[in-house]
Design an enzyme around this catalytic site. Structure first.
Site, PDB file in Angstrom:
ATOM      1  N   ARG A 102       0.890  -1.172   0.000  1.00  0.00           N
ATOM      2  CA  ARG A 102       0.000   0.000   0.000  1.00  0.00           C
ATOM      3  C   ARG A 102       0.920   1.211   0.000  1.00  0.00           C
ATOM      4  O   ARG A 102       1.591   1.500   1.005  1.00  0.00           O
ATOM      5  CB  ARG A 102      -0.900  -0.027   1.239  1.00  0.00           C
ATOM      6  CG  ARG A 102      -1.954   1.084   1.286  1.00  0.00           C
ATOM      7  CD  ARG A 102      -2.852   0.871   2.493  1.00  0.00           C
ATOM      8  NE  ARG A 102      -3.766   1.959   2.725  1.00  0.00           N
ATOM      9  CZ  ARG A 102      -4.999   2.050   2.240  1.00  0.00           C
ATOM     10  NH1 ARG A 102      -5.461   1.079   1.469  1.00  0.00           N
ATOM     11  NH2 ARG A 102      -5.780   3.068   2.519  1.00  0.00           N
ATOM     12  N   HIS A 129      -6.817   1.197  -7.181  1.00  0.00           N
ATOM     13  CA  HIS A 129      -7.189   0.467  -5.963  1.00  0.00           C
ATOM     14  C   HIS A 129      -7.949  -0.806  -6.387  1.00  0.00           C
ATOM     15  O   HIS A 129      -9.139  -0.963  -6.118  1.00  0.00           O
ATOM     16  CB  HIS A 129      -8.069   1.353  -5.081  1.00  0.00           C
ATOM     17  CG  HIS A 129      -8.176   0.906  -3.653  1.00  0.00           C
ATOM     18  ND1 HIS A 129      -7.542  -0.222  -3.171  1.00  0.00           N
ATOM     19  CD2 HIS A 129      -8.871   1.424  -2.597  1.00  0.00           C
ATOM     20  CE1 HIS A 129      -7.829  -0.365  -1.885  1.00  0.00           C
ATOM     21  NE2 HIS A 129      -8.627   0.615  -1.518  1.00  0.00           N
ATOM     22  N   GLN A 132     -10.116  -3.145  -3.935  1.00  0.00           N
ATOM     23  CA  GLN A 132     -11.395  -2.565  -3.524  1.00  0.00           C
ATOM     24  C   GLN A 132     -12.477  -2.870  -4.545  1.00  0.00           C
ATOM     25  O   GLN A 132     -13.612  -3.192  -4.196  1.00  0.00           O
ATOM     26  CB  GLN A 132     -11.264  -1.059  -3.337  1.00  0.00           C
ATOM     27  CG  GLN A 132     -12.557  -0.371  -2.938  1.00  0.00           C
ATOM     28  CD  GLN A 132     -13.058  -0.813  -1.584  1.00  0.00           C
ATOM     29  OE1 GLN A 132     -12.328  -0.732  -0.596  1.00  0.00           O
ATOM     30  NE2 GLN A 132     -14.295  -1.292  -1.512  1.00  0.00           N
ATOM     31  N   ASP A 223     -16.504   8.466  -3.058  1.00  0.00           N
ATOM     32  CA  ASP A 223     -15.304   8.317  -2.233  1.00  0.00           C
ATOM     33  C   ASP A 223     -15.103   9.628  -1.488  1.00  0.00           C
ATOM     34  O   ASP A 223     -15.716  10.652  -1.826  1.00  0.00           O
ATOM     35  CB  ASP A 223     -14.097   7.989  -3.121  1.00  0.00           C
ATOM     36  CG  ASP A 223     -12.868   7.568  -2.319  1.00  0.00           C
ATOM     37  OD1 ASP A 223     -13.008   7.261  -1.120  1.00  0.00           O
ATOM     38  OD2 ASP A 223     -11.762   7.550  -2.903  1.00  0.00           O
ATOM     39  N   CYS A 263     -16.163   2.994  -0.352  1.00  0.00           N
ATOM     40  CA  CYS A 263     -15.029   2.161   0.064  1.00  0.00           C
ATOM     41  C   CYS A 263     -14.609   2.402   1.512  1.00  0.00           C
ATOM     42  O   CYS A 263     -13.875   1.591   2.079  1.00  0.00           O
ATOM     43  CB  CYS A 263     -13.854   2.375  -0.878  1.00  0.00           C
ATOM     44  SG  CYS A 263     -13.140   4.026  -0.816  1.00  0.00           S
ATOM     45  N   ARG A 291     -13.989  -7.107   1.406  1.00  0.00           N
ATOM     46  CA  ARG A 291     -12.553  -6.933   1.191  1.00  0.00           C
ATOM     47  C   ARG A 291     -11.824  -8.198   1.632  1.00  0.00           C
ATOM     48  O   ARG A 291     -10.901  -8.675   0.957  1.00  0.00           O
ATOM     49  CB  ARG A 291     -12.027  -5.719   1.979  1.00  0.00           C
ATOM     50  CG  ARG A 291     -12.362  -4.364   1.409  1.00  0.00           C
ATOM     51  CD  ARG A 291     -11.605  -4.064   0.119  1.00  0.00           C
ATOM     52  NE  ARG A 291     -10.165  -4.099   0.322  1.00  0.00           N
ATOM     53  CZ  ARG A 291      -9.436  -3.073   0.780  1.00  0.00           C
ATOM     54  NH1 ARG A 291     -10.020  -1.911   1.067  1.00  0.00           N
ATOM     55  NH2 ARG A 291      -8.126  -3.188   0.910  1.00  0.00           N
TER      56      ARG A 291
END
Length: 310
Positions: A102, A129, A132, A223, A263, A291
């Site tokens: 990450r 991402h 996700q 988001d 998310c 996830r």
């Protein structure tokens, strides 16, 4: 060596195969059946950005698959003291079976993967991402909304928007992205998506009108307006994103069965209203749990495919 760095690298068939595997493993997990898909495997988890869902899901996931997760923040390893990414890659990948990173620029994870002896998974970069989106689509499948799917993404043209572009263009569904002027998606990523869309039949619309984008949508998603590293832009961004909150009026523009995704972390009163994220149209917390399951699918698939290639 197959890595999981962006959905751009995957075919429709591969994406659906991973999700089918994730769904299978999820059902086993729900019945408290934990098979050793990856016995005694070690997942190195490198975090240059902090996280809740990414750390908990990967660490729990590898444990449930029969392995162990090793948390490595940039403060814990020499990467944080200026060691080249190529050196860190060669050292870490010689001691573990898989790596999740990450980090910031996509180029950093691409460099790590270039020198890695083991599969590398993108846990988030500035550009993409992908894990996700695997969780998001698993949630959509479970809700029975994957047929005649119309996704409306409202907000910043960031890594999440880019990943929606990749997923839609690969799977062939309709995607509408509405961003404020000046916050549009990356042009190169959009062009890639439009090329893939010609093959898959995906319909991709880019604009600045959130209400237009939401008409008859089956999924409305957003988001945070202020991502990590953008805190100094907060006040300006709040002004620029005025009118982009997903509230009851915005959701009412969608189809009768429209659902909401986010998310997380979510900032109520900014990109989404309290009543929507906590209401019956929200699949946010199912999405968050997925996830765990989607990433188990990714890890097992990568492990299996790379074994075959040896």
């Amino acid at each position: 060596m197959r890595h999981f760095l962006t959905l751009k690298d995957y075919t429709k068939e591969e994406i659906l195969e991973i999700l089918e595997l994730a769904s299978k493993i999820k059902k086993e997990t729900k019945n408290r059946v934990f098979k050793d898909y990856m016995p005694k495997h070690t997942l190195g988890m490198i975090f240059e950005k902090s996280s809740t869902r990414t750390r908990v899901s990967f660490e729990t996931g590898i444990y449930q698959l029969g392995g162990i997760g090793l948390f490595l923040s940039s403060n814990d390893i020499q990467l944080g003291r200026g060691e080249p990414m190529s050196d860190t890659s060669r050292v870490v990948s010689s001691m573990v079976d898989m790596v999740m990173i990450r980090t910031f620029a996509q180029s950093k994870i691409e460099e790590f993967a270039k020198y890695s002896k083991v599969p590398v998974i993108n846990g988030l970069t500035t550009e993409y991402h992908p894990v996700q989106l695997m969780a998001d689509y698993l949630t959509i499948q479970e809700a029975g909304l994957d047929k005649d799917l119309i996704v409306s993404y409202i907000g910043d043209g960031n890594n999440l928007a880019h990943s929606w572009l990749m997923l839609a263009s690969k799977l062939g569904f309709e995607l509408r992205i509405a961003t404020p002027k000046g916050y549009e998606v990356d042009e190169n990523i959009l062009n890639d998506a439009l090329k893939f869309a010609k093959e898959s039949g995906a319909k991709i619309t880019i604009g600045n009108d959130p209400k237009e984008a939401c008409k008859n949508a089956t999924i409305i998603t957003t988001d945070t307006w202020v991502s990590m590293g953008q805190e100094d832009e907060k006040e300006q961004r709040i002004k620029d994103f005025d009118g982009y909150i997903v509230d009851s009026k915005m959701m009412a523009l969608g189809a009768n069965n429209v659902k909401f995704l986010h998310c997380l972390p979510a900032y109520r009163g900014y990109e989404v209203s309290e009543d929507i994220i906590e209401g019956s149209q929200s699949l946010v917390f199912e999405e968050a749990e997925n996830r765990l399951h989607a990433q188990k699918g990714v890890m097992v698939w990568l492990n299996n495919i790379n074994k075959k290639d040896k």
